[in-house]
Design a protein around this motif. Structure first.
Motif, PDB file in Angstrom:
ATOM      1  N   GLN A  96      97.192  52.000 -16.659  1.00 54.94           N
ATOM      2  CA  GLN A  96      95.873  52.467 -15.916  1.00 54.94           C
ATOM      3  C   GLN A  96      94.822  52.491 -16.829  1.00 54.94           C
ATOM      4  O   GLN A  96      93.592  52.843 -16.118  1.00 54.94           O
ATOM      5  N   ILE A  97      94.582  52.002 -18.125  1.00 51.17           N
ATOM      6  CA  ILE A  97      93.730  52.048 -18.810  1.00 51.17           C
ATOM      7  C   ILE A  97      93.462  50.540 -19.221  1.00 51.17           C
ATOM      8  O   ILE A  97      94.325  49.734 -19.754  1.00 51.17           O
ATOM      9  N   GLU A  98      92.047  50.023 -18.881  1.00 50.19           N
ATOM     10  CA  GLU A  98      92.189  48.692 -19.489  1.00 50.19           C
ATOM     11  C   GLU A  98      91.060  48.537 -20.798  1.00 50.19           C
ATOM     12  O   GLU A  98      90.218  49.265 -20.991  1.00 50.19           O
ATOM     13  N   LYS A  99      91.630  47.827 -21.356  1.00 52.24           N
ATOM     14  CA  LYS A  99      90.929  47.498 -22.835  1.00 52.24           C
ATOM     15  C   LYS A  99      90.293  46.315 -22.789  1.00 52.24           C
ATOM     16  O   LYS A  99      90.724  45.196 -22.710  1.00 52.24           O
ATOM     17  N   ASP A 100      89.070  46.558 -22.867  1.00 50.30           N
ATOM     18  CA  ASP A 100      88.042  45.302 -23.030  1.00 50.30           C
ATOM     19  C   ASP A 100      87.614  45.062 -24.245  1.00 50.30           C
ATOM     20  O   ASP A 100      87.171  45.976 -25.186  1.00 50.30           O
ATOM     21  N   TYR A 101      87.493  43.743 -24.886  1.00 51.73           N
ATOM     22  CA  TYR A 101      87.033  43.422 -26.058  1.00 51.73           C
ATOM     23  C   TYR A 101      85.905  42.350 -26.011  1.00 51.73           C
ATOM     24  O   TYR A 101      85.949  41.551 -24.962  1.00 51.73           O
ATOM     25  N   PHE A 102      84.874  42.464 -26.867  1.00 52.73           N
ATOM     26  CA  PHE A 102      83.922  41.449 -26.978  1.00 52.73           C
ATOM     27  C   PHE A 102      83.879  40.712 -28.248  1.00 52.73           C
ATOM     28  O   PHE A 102      84.002  41.399 -29.176  1.00 52.73           O
ATOM     29  N   VAL A 103      84.228  39.335 -28.309  1.00 54.78           N
ATOM     30  CA  VAL A 103      84.409  38.478 -29.577  1.00 54.78           C
ATOM     31  C   VAL A 103      83.344  37.261 -29.356  1.00 54.78           C
ATOM     32  O   VAL A 103      82.995  36.701 -28.329  1.00 54.78           O
ATOM     33  N   VAL A 104      83.272  36.914 -30.493  1.00 56.91           N
ATOM     34  CA  VAL A 104      82.015  35.702 -30.718  1.00 56.91           C
ATOM     35  C   VAL A 104      83.387  34.733 -31.426  1.00 56.91           C
ATOM     36  O   VAL A 104      83.662  35.090 -32.611  1.00 56.91           O
ATOM     37  N   VAL A 105      83.689  33.580 -31.001  1.00 57.29           N
ATOM     38  CA  VAL A 105      84.444  32.628 -31.525  1.00 57.29           C
ATOM     39  C   VAL A 105      83.737  31.498 -31.776  1.00 57.29           C
ATOM     40  O   VAL A 105      82.508  31.049 -31.175  1.00 57.29           O
ATOM     41  N   GLU A 106      84.254  30.538 -32.783  1.00 57.30           N
ATOM     42  CA  GLU A 106      83.885  29.383 -33.034  1.00 57.30           C
ATOM     43  C   GLU A 106      84.716  28.295 -32.349  1.00 57.30           C
ATOM     44  O   GLU A 106      86.057  28.418 -32.134  1.00 57.30           O
ATOM     45  N   GLY A 107      84.346  27.315 -31.450  1.00 60.42           N
ATOM     46  CA  GLY A 107      85.096  26.381 -31.063  1.00 60.42           C
ATOM     47  C   GLY A 107      84.384  25.651 -29.833  1.00 60.42           C
ATOM     48  O   GLY A 107      83.407  26.096 -29.338  1.00 60.42           O
ATOM     49  N   ASP A 108      84.963  24.634 -29.255  1.00 62.83           N
ATOM     50  CA  ASP A 108      84.579  23.766 -28.000  1.00 62.83           C
ATOM     51  C   ASP A 108      85.039  24.598 -26.809  1.00 62.83           C
ATOM     52  O   ASP A 108      86.193  24.721 -26.502  1.00 62.83           O
ATOM     53  N   ILE A 109      84.040  25.316 -26.025  1.00 65.19           N
ATOM     54  CA  ILE A 109      84.471  26.012 -24.846  1.00 65.19           C
ATOM     55  C   ILE A 109      85.209  25.256 -23.637  1.00 65.19           C
ATOM     56  O   ILE A 109      86.067  25.692 -23.028  1.00 65.19           O
ATOM     57  N   SER A 110      84.831  23.949 -23.430  1.00 67.49           N
ATOM     58  CA  SER A 110      85.494  23.118 -22.658  1.00 67.49           C
ATOM     59  C   SER A 110      86.872  22.749 -22.992  1.00 67.49           C
ATOM     60  O   SER A 110      87.918  23.078 -22.053  1.00 67.49           O
ATOM     61  N   THR A 111      87.287  22.671 -24.284  1.00 72.28           N
ATOM     62  CA  THR A 111      88.515  22.404 -24.537  1.00 72.28           C
ATOM     63  C   THR A 111      89.528  23.953 -24.477  1.00 72.28           C
ATOM     64  O   THR A 111      90.556  24.067 -24.147  1.00 72.28           O
TER      65      THR A 111
END
Length: 228
Positions: free
Chosen positions: A100-115
């Motif tokens: 009943q509780i949603e955990k949201d995270y915000f992250v910055v990643v390295e990589g090719d978004i299409s892949t």
């Protein structure tokens, strides 16, 4: 506002909300969420739970009762929720178990978004189009050079069951493309296995979270934090 703690060179935790039942704080990177007997005594002041209790921000007659309802890794920052009495802790714990509780995270990643997108399943979550990852989180036997044990992520299908570890899921969506090959993502999960978000994102397509040297980031961030 918390009183200053002499000799502790970490940002002050920010109190977001407090009443007679709950305490909500923003944990700066560098604090441990809970006491850790394996760490050196000299770093014990880096425990945010001990810090908050010592500042009498909890419940009970001594204002030091605080029950952590979840945790964040030491190099990460974000909102932490504490119960100020056992009844509130039981109710919150039940809400977590019932998803009943949603955990949201915000992250910055390295990589090719299409892949990265091609490696995940496109699904609809609360009317939002997101990319789902499902896999088994398996603890490793060896300790990381950066201290503590790491985990491995093994993709599994919807019909597969865990063999060596715990099957976890998460959904993610792109929020913003930054300079170079960096991307800000929103990640949602109802499970909370150790290092789940860090390991699953890093091993999706060699797309580690920025600053996460443990899971393959190219270089550290200036404050040694992880961009989560």
């Amino acid at each position: 506002k918390l009183p200053p703690d002499q000799g502790l060179f970490l940002p002050e935790p920010e109190v977001i909300f407090s009443n007679n039942l709950l305490l909500v704080v923003n944990k700066p990177a560098g604090y441990h969420s809970q006491p850790n007997e394996s760490i050196e005594q000299a770093t014990s002041k880096k425990c945010i739970l001990s810090r908050l209790k010592g500042s009498q921000l909890g419940g009970g007659s001594n204002k030091d009762f605080l029950l952590p309802m979840h945790r964040l890794d030491q190099p990460c920052t974000g909102v932490l929720l504490f119960a100020k009495n056992s009844k509130a802790g039981t109710r919150i714990g039940n809400a977590f178990r019932k998803h009943q509780i949603e955990k949201d995270y915000f992250v910055v990643v390295e990589g090719d978004i299409s892949t990265m997108k091609s490696k995940a399943e496109l699904v609809e979550v609360n009317t939002r189009r997101m990319y789902r990852l499902r896999g088994e989180i398996v603890p490793t036997k060896a300790y990381s050079q950066r201290g503590g044990k790491s985990v491995k992520f093994k993709p599994v299908s919807l019909t597969d069951k865990a063999v060596d570890g715990r099957v976890c899921e998460l959904e993610w969506e792109p929020v913003l493309t930054l300079s170079g090959n960096l991307h800000l993502l929103r990640v949602v999960t109802s499970t909370g296995a150790k290092h789940q978000v860090r390991a699953m994102m890093a091993q999706l397509n060699k797309s580690p979270i920025c600053g996460d040297l443990r899971y393959g980031a190219k270089s550290p961030l200036p404050d040694a934090s992880v961009a989560l």
